[in-house]
Scaffold this motif. Structure first.
Motif, PDB file in Angstrom:
ATOM      1  N   UNK A   1      52.518  62.344  18.502  1.00  0.00           N
ATOM      2  CA  UNK A   1      52.010  61.037  18.887  1.00  0.00           C
ATOM      3  C   UNK A   1      51.772  60.882  20.381  1.00  0.00           C
ATOM      4  N   UNK A   2      52.490  61.633  21.192  1.00  0.00           N
ATOM      5  CA  UNK A   2      52.305  61.513  22.637  1.00  0.00           C
ATOM      6  C   UNK A   2      52.615  62.860  23.280  1.00  0.00           C
ATOM      7  N   UNK A   3      52.301  62.983  24.552  1.00  0.00           N
ATOM      8  CA  UNK A   3      52.515  64.255  25.243  1.00  0.00           C
ATOM      9  C   UNK A   3      53.974  64.343  25.699  1.00  0.00           C
TER      10      UNK A   3
ATOM     11  N   UNK B   1      58.989  58.755  25.001  1.00  0.00           N
ATOM     12  CA  UNK B   1      58.471  58.827  26.365  1.00  0.00           C
ATOM     13  C   UNK B   1      57.291  59.779  26.457  1.00  0.00           C
ATOM     14  N   UNK B   2      56.277  59.363  27.190  1.00  0.00           N
ATOM     15  CA  UNK B   2      55.150  60.217  27.528  1.00  0.00           C
ATOM     16  C   UNK B   2      55.538  61.020  28.766  1.00  0.00           C
ATOM     17  N   UNK B   3      55.541  62.361  28.643  1.00  0.00           N
ATOM     18  CA  UNK B   3      56.001  63.206  29.747  1.00  0.00           C
ATOM     19  C   UNK B   3      55.068  63.125  30.952  1.00  0.00           C
ATOM     20  N   UNK B   4      53.812  62.829  30.730  1.00  0.00           N
ATOM     21  CA  UNK B   4      52.846  62.708  31.828  1.00  0.00           C
ATOM     22  C   UNK B   4      53.091  61.436  32.640  1.00  0.00           C
ATOM     23  N   UNK B   5      53.196  60.311  31.973  1.00  0.00           N
ATOM     24  CA  UNK B   5      53.353  59.041  32.688  1.00  0.00           C
ATOM     25  C   UNK B   5      54.806  58.700  32.985  1.00  0.00           C
ATOM     26  N   UNK B   6      55.732  59.309  32.252  1.00  0.00           N
ATOM     27  CA  UNK B   6      57.143  58.992  32.425  1.00  0.00           C
ATOM     28  C   UNK B   6      57.524  57.643  31.845  1.00  0.00           C
ATOM     29  N   UNK B   7      56.675  57.088  30.967  1.00  0.00           N
ATOM     30  CA  UNK B   7      56.923  55.769  30.395  1.00  0.00           C
ATOM     31  C   UNK B   7      57.129  55.865  28.887  1.00  0.00           C
ATOM     32  N   UNK B   8      57.964  54.964  28.322  1.00  0.00           N
ATOM     33  CA  UNK B   8      58.116  54.956  26.863  1.00  0.00           C
ATOM     34  C   UNK B   8      56.868  54.399  26.200  1.00  0.00           C
ATOM     35  N   UNK B   9      56.597  54.865  24.996  1.00  0.00           N
ATOM     36  CA  UNK B   9      55.445  54.365  24.257  1.00  0.00           C
ATOM     37  C   UNK B   9      55.864  53.494  23.067  1.00  0.00           C
ATOM     38  N   UNK B  10      57.182  53.399  22.802  1.00  0.00           N
ATOM     39  CA  UNK B  10      57.671  52.584  21.695  1.00  0.00           C
ATOM     40  C   UNK B  10      58.975  51.901  22.103  1.00  0.00           C
ATOM     41  N   UNK B  11      59.311  50.840  21.353  1.00  0.00           N
ATOM     42  CA  UNK B  11      60.631  50.249  21.507  1.00  0.00           C
ATOM     43  C   UNK B  11      61.069  49.675  20.165  1.00  0.00           C
TER      44      UNK B  11
ATOM     45  N   UNK C   1      72.696  40.750  25.369  1.00  0.00           N
ATOM     46  CA  UNK C   1      71.663  41.784  25.226  1.00  0.00           C
ATOM     47  C   UNK C   1      72.108  43.089  25.865  1.00  0.00           C
ATOM     48  N   UNK C   2      71.820  44.194  25.164  1.00  0.00           N
ATOM     49  CA  UNK C   2      72.038  45.538  25.700  1.00  0.00           C
ATOM     50  C   UNK C   2      70.713  46.288  25.625  1.00  0.00           C
ATOM     51  N   UNK C   3      70.226  46.763  26.768  1.00  0.00           N
ATOM     52  CA  UNK C   3      68.950  47.478  26.823  1.00  0.00           C
ATOM     53  C   UNK C   3      69.190  48.918  27.237  1.00  0.00           C
ATOM     54  N   UNK C   4      68.660  49.849  26.451  1.00  0.00           N
ATOM     55  CA  UNK C   4      68.845  51.282  26.696  1.00  0.00           C
ATOM     56  C   UNK C   4      67.514  52.007  26.504  1.00  0.00           C
ATOM     57  N   UNK C   5      67.488  53.261  26.889  1.00  0.00           N
ATOM     58  CA  UNK C   5      66.309  54.098  26.659  1.00  0.00           C
ATOM     59  C   UNK C   5      66.764  55.508  26.336  1.00  0.00           C
ATOM     60  N   UNK C   6      65.901  56.257  25.692  1.00  0.00           N
ATOM     61  CA  UNK C   6      66.193  57.653  25.374  1.00  0.00           C
ATOM     62  C   UNK C   6      64.927  58.488  25.516  1.00  0.00           C
ATOM     63  N   UNK C   7      65.047  59.581  26.260  1.00  0.00           N
ATOM     64  CA  UNK C   7      63.913  60.477  26.466  1.00  0.00           C
ATOM     65  C   UNK C   7      63.804  61.528  25.381  1.00  0.00           C
ATOM     66  N   UNK C   8      64.748  61.561  24.441  1.00  0.00           N
ATOM     67  CA  UNK C   8      64.720  62.621  23.426  1.00  0.00           C
ATOM     68  C   UNK C   8      64.524  62.077  22.012  1.00  0.00           C
ATOM     69  N   UNK C   9      64.295  60.784  21.879  1.00  0.00           N
ATOM     70  CA  UNK C   9      63.992  60.198  20.567  1.00  0.00           C
ATOM     71  C   UNK C   9      62.503  59.887  20.492  1.00  0.00           C
TER      72      UNK C   9
END
Length: 539
Positions: A185-187, A405-415, A446-454
């Motif tokens: 789905x993304x790079x 996360x899109x490896x090119x932009x460094x931004x997540x594409x989903x939440x 509220x708890x906000x987190x991110x993951x680069x491997x999901x």
């Protein structure tokens, strides 16, 4: 290994310390003991001279992402056994000594061979005086003595491995692919322009190892040209190491070929990176954890990880491990940063086993899953502390996870959002009973987190789901003294507790601390995690 109930019946728990002091072996206990721990279980003497200062604690920090090295302060009375200052003056540096502290279940026969290793490591900051004075030191579990890093030292773009590499690829480490970064789905990972041969093939290196993916999508982010399907092939670099590459000239790719451009890879939906033990591509978080541990120098318990591997592999992760040019990746640091926050496990050293282990939190445990029933009303155990609530600052009832996360932009594409707030739910968020009860009790938190491997949607929901069971409601903990016959319990075990003094009737708890003492007693700290769907009453 761990104790079994039969090991502890009629047994005293005895501390034993085996010391290797630059080739000299010393065996100590708090009192003289003959124990079957010589070669081939031969009987050997453990001389009096060990002072433990009372107890050793095994503690499991609830849902911690790190594990401190276990350690214990010891006093060694070696007068009459060895002349410590003379040995040190002769060059036997005690700070280089190693020790193994174990707890032996000594029964009616001296042939009892059941013991558990509590700390196996080195003596830190030893102090000594005259030949009649004791040594004091801290026995600390061995860390990774020479931490391994990934990738291997030859897996790098240089003039020896790729004579015609593009300048931007110089000194870059080969990427390690686990799962399928981007998941179609993304790079999700970088490609290195390693072969600019003017007369031969031009190649991008996409993995520093063989992969199972047959094609990938390719993006030249400098001019945004791309190719939705480029064939993957394998070849060896200048050092003979097998890598996965894309040939940009056979056939000609629709992405622009430019030595100064940045290239990115979108891996297919199915896992296509490193192979697992069964030969298939790794995709589960448990297999990723095992792969990383196998490339570390940590002492870890393979059997215990194998036991929880199916549960962890229900979480799909997709990783591109790309080391910076000036620093390779420490596998344990990567585990702590990326895996532990999203998995319902806690690392624990010396859990009566062979090194680092992981405790799987049994949120779904029911009364029938309990390992034991502790009954204060029958004087089987005695309460030592008041009941304490966990800190309300750790409570949340709305969980927002940014991922893919899109490896090119460094931004997540989903939440993904899991909430107990009716307004947020009406806006499309998911919800469950844990979040709703928590929101009604504590208000919105509220708890906000991110993951680069999901990259997998069900995994994102699964992660937020276990977070809600762990953190939405306050937990309670209490400590009891117990006979050593309960020493077969381990950190993380579900147990039932009945104590009419605190109005707990068959309350399901988890063991979070074990205090080991010589003799026939231990202490257990138990934590009750509220489950509105399971527990009889919710106020």
């Amino acid at each position: 290994m761990s104790f079994l109930p039969a090991d502890l019946a009629g047994s005293d728990l005895v501390w034993l310390l085996d010391i290797d002091w630059l080739g000299r072996s010393l065996r100590l206990s708090e009192q003289h003991r003959r124990a079957p721990f010589g070669e081939h279980h031969a009987m050997v003497d453990y001389l009096p001279g060990l002072d433990m200062g009372g107890s050793v604690d095994q503690v499991l920090d609830l849902f911690a992402d790190a594990s401190s090295l276990p350690s214990v302060s010891v006093t060694l009375n070696l007068a009459g056994i060895v002349d410590v200052p003379a040995e040190i003056a002769a060059g036997r540096d005690f700070s280089a000594a190693t020790g193994v502290l174990s707890l032996w279940a000594e029964g009616d026969t001296t042939e009892d061979i059941y013991r558990i290793v509590v700390v196996s490591g080195r003596f830190r900051a030893p102090e000594y005086g005259s030949a009649t004075e004791p040594i004091t030191a801290t026995l600390e579990e061995f860390p990774a003595t020479e931490p391994d890093v990934i990738p291997g030292f030859r897996e790098r773009v240089n003039d020896d491995t790729w004579a015609d590499h593009a300048e931007p690829a110089a000194l870059m480490w080969y990427p390690q692919i686990l799962g399928s970064p981007g998941a179609g789905e993304t790079y999700g990972s970088a490609a290195l322009y390693v072969d600019t041969n003017a007369t031969g093939g031009k190649h991008l290196l996409i993995a520093g190892h063989a992969v199972s993916a047959s094609t990938v999508a390719l993006l030249n982010s400098t001019d945004d040209s791309e190719d939705t399907s480029v064939a993957v092939s394998h070849q060896t670099d200048g050092s003979g190491h097998t890598v996965a590459v894309l040939n940009l000239t056979t056939p000609t790719t629709t992405a622009t070929v430019d030595g100064s451009a940045a290239y990115w890879v979108k891996w297919p939906a199915d896992a296509g990176g490193h192979a697992d033990h069964d030969g298939g591509a790794i995709s589960g978080a448990g297999s990723v954890l095992r792969w990383l541990l196998e490339r570390s120098s940590l002492r870890w318990d393979r059997g215990r990880l194998a036991a929880i591997l199916p549960a962890l592999n229900a979480f799909r992760v997709d990783c591109a491990i790309q080391a910076a040019p000036d620093r390779r990746v420490d596998p344990w640091a990567y585990i702590q940063q990326h895996l532990l926050p999203i998995l319902p496990i806690t690392p624990a050293h010396a859990t009566t086993s062979g090194g680092l282990a992981f405790v799987l939190w049994r949120f779904d445990a029911l009364a029938g899953d309990a390992i034991a029933h502790l009954r204060a009303d029958r004087a089987e155990v005695q309460r030592q502390t008041a009941v304490s609530f966990s800190d309300i600052d750790g409570i949340a009832n709305e969980y927002r996870l940014a991922y893919a996360f899109n490896a090119d932009t460094g931004k997540p594409t989903k939440d993904y959002t899991l909430s107990g707030d009716e307004l947020v739910i009406s806006d499309g968020a998911s919800s469950n009973n844990y979040c709703r009860v928590s929101a009604g009790r504590y208000g919105s938190r509220v708890r906000e987190e991110s993951s680069e491997i999901i990259y997998d949607d069900p995994t994102a929901a699964k992660v937020c789901g276990w977070w809600s069971r762990a953190f939405s409601l306050a937990s309670r903990s209490v400590t009891y003294s117990a006979p050593s016959t309960f020493g077969y319990l381990e950190l993380g075990d579900p147990v039932l507790l009945t104590d009419t003094d605190i109005a707990w009737e068959s309350q399901l708890c988890l063991v979070t601390e074990i205090r080991w003492m010589s003799g026939r007693g231990i202490e257990l700290t138990l934590r009750a995690i509220e489950d509105p769907s399971r527990d009889a009453l919710v106020l």
